[in-house]
Write a protein that holds these residues in place. Sequence first.
Motif, PDB file in Angstrom:
ATOM      1  N   LYS A 168       0.847  -1.190   0.000  1.00 38.94           N
ATOM      2  CA  LYS A 168       0.000   0.000   0.000  1.00 38.94           C
ATOM      3  C   LYS A 168       0.880   1.236   0.000  1.00 38.94           C
ATOM      4  N   LYS A 170       1.037   5.411  -0.030  1.00 41.26           N
ATOM      5  CA  LYS A 170       0.359   6.703   0.141  1.00 41.26           C
ATOM      6  C   LYS A 170       0.811   7.618  -0.977  1.00 41.26           C
ATOM      7  N   ASP A 198      -3.134   4.835  -2.340  1.00 38.39           N
ATOM      8  CA  ASP A 198      -4.110   5.521  -1.485  1.00 38.39           C
ATOM      9  C   ASP A 198      -3.881   7.020  -1.586  1.00 38.39           C
ATOM     10  N   SER A 300      -9.314  -3.067   7.146  1.00 40.91           N
ATOM     11  CA  SER A 300      -8.179  -2.180   7.355  1.00 40.91           C
ATOM     12  C   SER A 300      -8.167  -1.660   8.784  1.00 40.91           C
TER      13      SER A 300
HETATM   14  O1  LIG Z   1      -5.187   0.468   5.271  1.00 40.73           O
HETATM   15  C1  LIG Z   1      -4.022   0.324   5.716  1.00 40.73           C
HETATM   16  O2  LIG Z   1      -3.222  -0.495   5.229  1.00 40.73           O
HETATM   17  C2  LIG Z   1      -3.524   1.137   6.825  1.00 40.73           C
HETATM   18  C3  LIG Z   1      -4.511   2.051   7.454  1.00 40.73           C
HETATM   19  C4  LIG Z   1      -4.551   3.442   6.891  1.00 40.73           C
HETATM   20  O3  LIG Z   1      -3.954   3.749   5.909  1.00 40.73           O
HETATM   21  C5  LIG Z   1      -5.357   4.396   7.635  1.00 40.73           C
HETATM   22  C6  LIG Z   1      -5.645   4.098   8.928  1.00 40.73           C
HETATM   23  C7  LIG Z   1      -6.417   4.941   9.698  1.00 40.73           C
HETATM   24  C8  LIG Z   1      -6.898   6.103   9.164  1.00 40.73           C
HETATM   25  C9  LIG Z   1      -6.618   6.438   7.871  1.00 40.73           C
HETATM   26  C10 LIG Z   1      -5.865   5.595   7.086  1.00 40.73           C
HETATM   27  C11 LIG Z   1      -5.671   6.002   5.678  1.00 40.73           C
HETATM   28  O4  LIG Z   1      -6.205   5.335   4.786  1.00 40.73           O
HETATM   29  O5  LIG Z   1      -4.994   7.019   5.484  1.00 40.73           O
END
Ligand SMILES: O=C(O)CCC(=O)c1ccccc1C(=O)O
Length: 368
Positions: A168, A170, A198, A300
């Motif tokens: 994953k 960001k 993401d 998640s």
């Molecule tokens: O989904 C994952 O792998 C980790 C969790 C994660 O990214 C997240 C966890 C808590 C709040 C927001 C987020 C997000 O998607 O940014």
Amino acid sequence: MQPVDELTISAVSLYRYHISLNPTLPVAKQRIDHRKGALIVVTLTDEQQHKQQAWVEISPLSGIDTEGLPIEGFSQESLDDVIASLSHSAALLINKSPNELTALAATSPLPSVAFGLSLLHAKITHHLPCRIDNPHNQSATVPLVYVGMSEQQLQAKLLQNGTINSVKVKVAQTTMEQEIAFIYRVFELAPQVSLRLDANRGFSLEQAIDFLACLPKDKIEYIEEPCINPADNPEVYLQLGLRYALDESLNSPAFDVVNAIKQQPGIGALIIKPMLLGSLAGLQRMIESAHSNGVRCILSSSLESDIGINDLRLVSQALTPNETPGLDTLSAFRQTLQLTTPTSTQLNQRALSLIIHAGEENKATNSL
Ligand SMILES: O=C(O)CCC(=O)c1ccccc1C(=O)O
């Protein structure tokens, strides 16, 4: 263990915890450097007066970020709301059947409480698996990586032992050039992986399309919440043929799975954060509707402690056995709430403060 109708709740303890995080963890576009939450521990007594304990974490994702600003877009309830509600319920549960937990979960207006109490019931009644036995996807991990990690941290995440099929990443956080270069470094280190991108609603439609056009399409499973304006998401799919996933969108009280799937072409997956959404029964219904419409569901983390994350792995095994959950958020926690030896699992009392205790005095018991 005896059938549930022979068990009575004889004590309830409510604790709170506060754990530092290092490095800080992303919560969409914000960052947090600590996590607070609650733990509810019940003692169950059977007809022969044997005692056992079961516990769950209940930690709404709200509070304050590293800049002192409130965390926006996740739990509507605060930890204090949760503690007030559970303090009230604790006394009502004494001498009741564990089935009372399901009744409380079904009527709680707080999603984190509804999830937690339904999960506690499922653990007590063995409706959750006790161990993971679908190792291909359930013991695999999906490392969470982003620009800003050192090369050493990135290598530690990608070259760990065990199966890594997906990563994953960001995105929409820094410049496109940096993020594209970072993703190609991920492919160099782990050429087998596919990407779960993401964007946390960080791109304009044009930026989303320009960004995705720089990446190999067959290596992208989906992109979570690509567009600042979610109404633009279907256009990403229509122009590139790439599916997107919904995450933040599920937090809106008006969200309806079937409507969303019918009205927005290109939804490939729902990212399900149980702590934000409510009871296991409700989650199961949501997952069934999504699956029957051809949409994947990925469980998640909501940045829970070790207790919450261990339970989410079991919930994932129960509700989405063919998917690897996104749970790579624990390594930042400086403490654990459970101390596990080969023969027992105990609570780490040094990390917990007792808020209330109802019912009989606690004696030595076994945990479930
Ligand atoms: O989904 C994952 O792998 C980790 C969790 C994660 O990214 C997240 C966890 C808590 C709040 C927001 C987020 C997000 O998607 O940014």
